[in-house]
Write a protein that holds these residues in place. Sequence first.
Motif, short mmCIF file in Angstrom:
data_model
loop_
_atom_site.label_atom_id
_atom_site.label_comp_id
_atom_site.label_asym_id
_atom_site.label_seq_id
_atom_site.Cartn_x
_atom_site.Cartn_y
_atom_site.Cartn_z
N ASN A 59 71.30 43.01 -10.87
CA ASN A 59 72.01 44.31 -10.26
C ASN A 59 72.75 44.02 -9.44
O ASN A 59 72.77 42.98 -8.37
CB ASN A 59 70.99 45.45 -10.11
N LYS A 60 73.80 44.91 -9.30
CA LYS A 60 74.72 44.78 -8.02
C LYS A 60 75.07 46.26 -7.60
O LYS A 60 74.99 47.13 -8.07
CB LYS A 60 76.24 44.41 -8.52
N ILE A 61 74.60 46.44 -6.10
CA ILE A 61 74.48 47.72 -5.69
C ILE A 61 75.95 47.92 -4.58
O ILE A 61 76.17 46.97 -3.64
CB ILE A 61 73.43 47.80 -4.75
N ARG A 71 65.86 42.51 -20.70
CA ARG A 71 66.78 41.19 -21.08
C ARG A 71 67.33 41.31 -22.48
O ARG A 71 66.40 41.56 -23.52
CB ARG A 71 65.93 40.04 -21.03
N ALA A 72 68.73 41.16 -22.89
CA ALA A 72 69.06 41.37 -24.19
C ALA A 72 68.65 40.17 -25.03
O ALA A 72 68.22 39.04 -24.49
CB ALA A 72 70.42 41.37 -24.24
N VAL A 77 75.17 46.35 -18.54
CA VAL A 77 74.52 47.31 -19.32
C VAL A 77 74.73 48.84 -18.92
O VAL A 77 75.13 49.73 -19.77
CB VAL A 77 73.08 46.97 -19.39
N LEU A 78 74.81 49.08 -17.71
CA LEU A 78 75.20 50.39 -17.27
C LEU A 78 75.30 50.51 -15.64
O LEU A 78 74.93 49.67 -14.94
CB LEU A 78 73.87 51.46 -17.70
N LEU A 116 72.99 44.19 -15.17
CA LEU A 116 73.50 43.28 -15.98
C LEU A 116 72.61 42.49 -16.72
O LEU A 116 71.57 42.20 -16.09
CB LEU A 116 74.56 42.25 -15.55
N SER A 117 72.74 42.36 -17.87
CA SER A 117 71.69 41.62 -18.62
C SER A 117 72.45 40.05 -19.18
O SER A 117 73.54 40.28 -19.94
CB SER A 117 71.11 42.18 -19.93
#
Length: 402
Positions: A107-109, A243-244, A123-124, A117-118
């Motif tokens: 994740n990025k905040i 995880r994708a 992802v969202l 991100l996967s």
Amino acid sequence: MKKNTLSATFFLMLLIGFFSQSFAQKKYEIHVSAGAFDRSETVVSFYFPDSVEPGVYHLVSSSGDRPILQVDDSNRGWFMLHKLASGESREYELTATPIKSENHVSNKIDSTQITFLSNGRRVLSYYHGDNNPTELDERYKRGGYIHPVYSPNGTVLTAHLNPLHPHQSGIWSAWTKTEFEGRTPDFWNIHNNTGRVDQADSLRDAWKGPVHAGFHNRHFFKDLSAPDPVITVNEEWNLYVYRAPEDHSYQIFDIVSTQSVNTGKPLILPEYHYGGIGFRGNRQWDDPENTTFLTSDGLGREGNTTRPKWTHVGGVVDGELAGITVMDHPENFRYPQPVRIHPEEPYFVYAPMQLGEMRIEPGSPYSTRYRYVTYDGMPDPEKLTRLWNDYAYPPGVTVKVK
């Protein structure tokens, strides 16, 4: 006094050493049964019978399969089951010694959003702070919702602050027709100025890991029709982004919502055709000719008010075809829940109040869970049903201490 302090310190060090050695030597046998369905890239989770340190571990099986296990702070283990045929089982062994592993789901905040991100693909994003409604008035300045949602190839599937329906933002939670203390606040249509939903505060908790990333956060349902605004419902969202698969053919995330009334009075939800956790599609899907719906029963928009296991909505965005499916869980109230599929617009929601009045009573939280699957191209009903089976009826797990 000094001698007693030294003795106590020495005893504590011995005790810590004993438990550390005991923990490090502890082994677990984990038995996984596929049950009635073939399994492929399936999310598996289970609880340990005693305390295991949060972290990352290797599972080892006689077949040579060595999935990575992620243990959270609730003593729950998670891993991805690569393949297991229906009726078959597999045993894994875990030695409780943490390892280092790449965070496949990260994740990025920033100041307003957390983005997941996967394997490096977005992802969202979720608004933990306020958005910036430059084209609209201050009523639409808010957070506590998901946007954008991406397909594996990066197509944006959601919309927010759409001038046609600015109150419908990405994936959000709200009730429409309600009764509370004799008033009738509408938390969905915030332009009516009787109710709204906002994030409660900054992110309570966020994490990343090899199997999943996510967050815990809270929302307030505010009754603006009272003489002074009243918080009627406290909502907690637990989000899990998984995880994708290696072929990146789809991405999966779950929302678990728990709502509790904030006073000694119930929130009454009369029979109505929409309300709950909604989804609003990309603005290019406002053209009904560019949007398709498909339910697990094979219906399109005519599936409105039916009770499917899953519902797809998708269309073309900038020349690329992509979509998302929302899956109902058997533990949800009034499962299978009826759906609201709009006859022309790209929005969708599971709406259990279609079947009659509901109540959220003091001391009795209302909990729902939904799984979201995103993909590029046309929906594959066979694959979506397989993924729903994994969600609704996951593999069985038993854990023994060796």
